[in-house]
Design a protein around this motif. Sequence first.
Motif, short mmCIF file in Angstrom:
data_model
loop_
_atom_site.label_atom_id
_atom_site.label_comp_id
_atom_site.label_asym_id
_atom_site.label_seq_id
_atom_site.Cartn_x
_atom_site.Cartn_y
_atom_site.Cartn_z
N PRO A 71 11.70 7.70 -8.81
CA PRO A 71 10.23 7.67 -8.79
C PRO A 71 9.70 6.45 -8.04
CG PRO A 71 11.04 6.94 -10.93
CD PRO A 71 12.26 7.24 -10.09
N VAL A 72 8.59 6.65 -7.36
CA VAL A 72 7.93 5.56 -6.62
C VAL A 72 6.44 5.55 -6.98
CG1 VAL A 72 7.23 4.74 -4.32
CG2 VAL A 72 9.58 5.53 -4.69
N LEU A 73 5.92 4.35 -7.20
CA LEU A 73 4.47 4.19 -7.42
C LEU A 73 3.85 3.70 -6.12
CD1 LEU A 73 4.45 2.22 -10.84
CD2 LEU A 73 4.86 4.66 -10.45
N SER A 74 2.90 4.45 -5.61
CA SER A 74 2.25 4.13 -4.35
C SER A 74 1.05 3.21 -4.61
CB SER A 74 1.79 5.46 -3.73
OG SER A 74 1.09 5.25 -2.54
N ILE A 75 0.93 2.16 -3.80
CA ILE A 75 -0.10 1.12 -3.99
C ILE A 75 -1.00 1.06 -2.76
CG2 ILE A 75 -0.50 -1.36 -4.39
CD1 ILE A 75 1.23 -0.31 -6.60
N ASN A 76 -2.30 1.08 -2.96
CA ASN A 76 -3.22 0.84 -1.84
C ASN A 76 -4.09 -0.39 -2.15
OD1 ASN A 76 -5.23 1.70 -3.60
ND2 ASN A 76 -5.35 3.75 -2.71
N GLY A 77 -5.07 -0.65 -1.29
CA GLY A 77 -5.88 -1.85 -1.46
C GLY A 77 -6.63 -1.86 -2.79
N ASN A 78 -7.26 -0.72 -3.13
CA ASN A 78 -8.03 -0.69 -4.37
C ASN A 78 -7.15 -0.85 -5.60
OD1 ASN A 78 -10.18 -0.20 -2.66
ND2 ASN A 78 -11.01 1.51 -3.84
N THR A 79 -6.00 -0.16 -5.64
CA THR A 79 -5.15 -0.30 -6.82
C THR A 79 -4.53 -1.70 -6.87
OG1 THR A 79 -3.34 0.82 -5.64
CG2 THR A 79 -4.62 2.15 -7.19
N ALA A 80 -4.27 -2.31 -5.70
CA ALA A 80 -3.74 -3.68 -5.70
C ALA A 80 -4.72 -4.63 -6.37
CB ALA A 80 -3.45 -4.15 -4.27
N MET A 81 -6.02 -4.42 -6.14
CA MET A 81 -7.01 -5.29 -6.75
C MET A 81 -7.26 -4.94 -8.21
SD MET A 81 -7.71 -7.65 -4.67
CE MET A 81 -8.90 -8.44 -5.76
N LEU A 82 -7.23 -3.64 -8.53
CA LEU A 82 -7.65 -3.21 -9.87
C LEU A 82 -6.54 -3.24 -10.91
CD1 LEU A 82 -9.92 -0.11 -9.11
CD2 LEU A 82 -10.65 -2.38 -9.90
N VAL A 83 -5.32 -2.87 -10.51
CA VAL A 83 -4.28 -2.63 -11.52
C VAL A 83 -2.90 -3.13 -11.09
CG1 VAL A 83 -5.30 -0.72 -12.85
CG2 VAL A 83 -4.18 -0.22 -10.66
#
Lengths: 253, 253
Positions: free
Chosen positions: A73-85
């Motif tokens: 499994p892989v969790l994908s990270i973008n700019g918004n999730t990097a800041m929020l969670v």
Amino acid sequence: MTFAVPPSHPRYHSLVARHRIEDGVRLGITTPTGLVAHGRGEAFDYLLGERSHPFAVQACTAAAAALLCAAKPVLSINGNTAMLVAEEMISLGRTAGALLEINIFHDAPERRQKIAERFRSFGSEILGVVPDARLEGLSSDRAKVDSRGMLDADCVVVALEDGDRTEFLVRAGKQVIAVDLNPLSRTPQTAQISIIDNVQRAFPLLEKEIDRLRGQGRAAWEAILASYDNRSILRAAEEAIRNGLQALPEDAL
Amino acid sequence: MTFAVPPSHPRYHSLVARHRIEDGVRLGITTPTGLVAHGRGEAFDYLLGERSHPFAVQACTAAAAALLCAAKPVLSINGNTAMLVAEEMISLGRTAGALLEINIFHDAPERRQKIAERFRSFGSEILGVVPDARLEGLSSDRAKVDSRGMLDADCVVVALEDGDRTEFLVRAGKQVIAVDLNPLSRTPQTAQISIIDNVQRAFPLLEKEIDRLRGQGRAAWEAILASYDNRSILRAAEEAIRNGLQALPEDAL
């Protein structure tokens, strides 16, 4: 940036999230497009009463089962999730045995670096800082992946994701778990498991479900997945938004 | 910034608007908070089917009557409206005999200058570049006004406005016409006339209504205002959003 809203404010969590997303611009992590997308999410979360509904808990149970069954499994990270969670996703990654990988819509090497720095500041490594592979069949920058992560992952968690990329991941044979506040958008309509909830509430909930199900074993996890119906989850979420609109006070958004 | 979406795209107008608001960051006109607010508006406009409903037309008729009756009407301009509808507001100002005045939530002298430059580039002057007066009783930066405009205006058009400021303008005895996509937010709940519509559709509609009513005279305008019921307009808008949610295709936002 200072943030002076008191925790007693009825919409404190929403305002803290907005502040974080806005602060991400200064850090070079969030983009104008990400800010607009956050605003759309705010509207839907407001209509949902800014709480996790039973359909979100049910989807988290299925997602926990899927993550427990997954080989990679892989969790994908973008700019918004990097800041929020960031911290919640690091914790979820450890609990789920999942790798974290950067996957951004507006690609820029320096943005990837800034996101990686943020994860390192919380004590976590992350893949995709310098993508070295491409998913076949997707022509945009969104095809870029890390050969150690997304390329041969069997289960991918995407949050606040673009519809094209979600469709592509599903077509590539991956099991996609989506977290999104708008049940009508293409990402939750396309993913196999759609958690219609705020990422800040959803990820801790998903982690708790993994801990709860871990001891039950593969047969129990597979039974959960076999009986899971994502269409009914999406219908329940749409219904909740309609009801939310009926029940709302004459209040500020 | 380039913008490559073809006009045939079903959500072309929405994407052009988003692009303009994002481009406003580069120009020093829009702010992160404005981008998030635009996103919330996008969600509500999507639920409204991105079209002007009868309740918006009715509110425009009343707003036109109010502007025709007003002794000193002022159109309030912020960063988002400066990017989205500068030309429409200039045209409306000429038709309505209304002054334009800058009124921004996150105050900064250079932002006021940039907004003024944009209006000048379209051949229009604007007040509030260097505010020289304050509205009594409002403590924040939002109290700052131009002594030649808002200070003694009897009718103010606000779009995408903050709830506190709207409440204050109404308490100060001004007739407030609000344009906003969320019928539940405090601004339309507080204003005397609430146009629940996208500013890009609403302002041309309002201007057309002024032209249509101009020849009818004051008695007709006053009769329109006397029979106007803003509560029923807001209820109709809430109902339309609920129905929109039921009727939506499984489509992308």
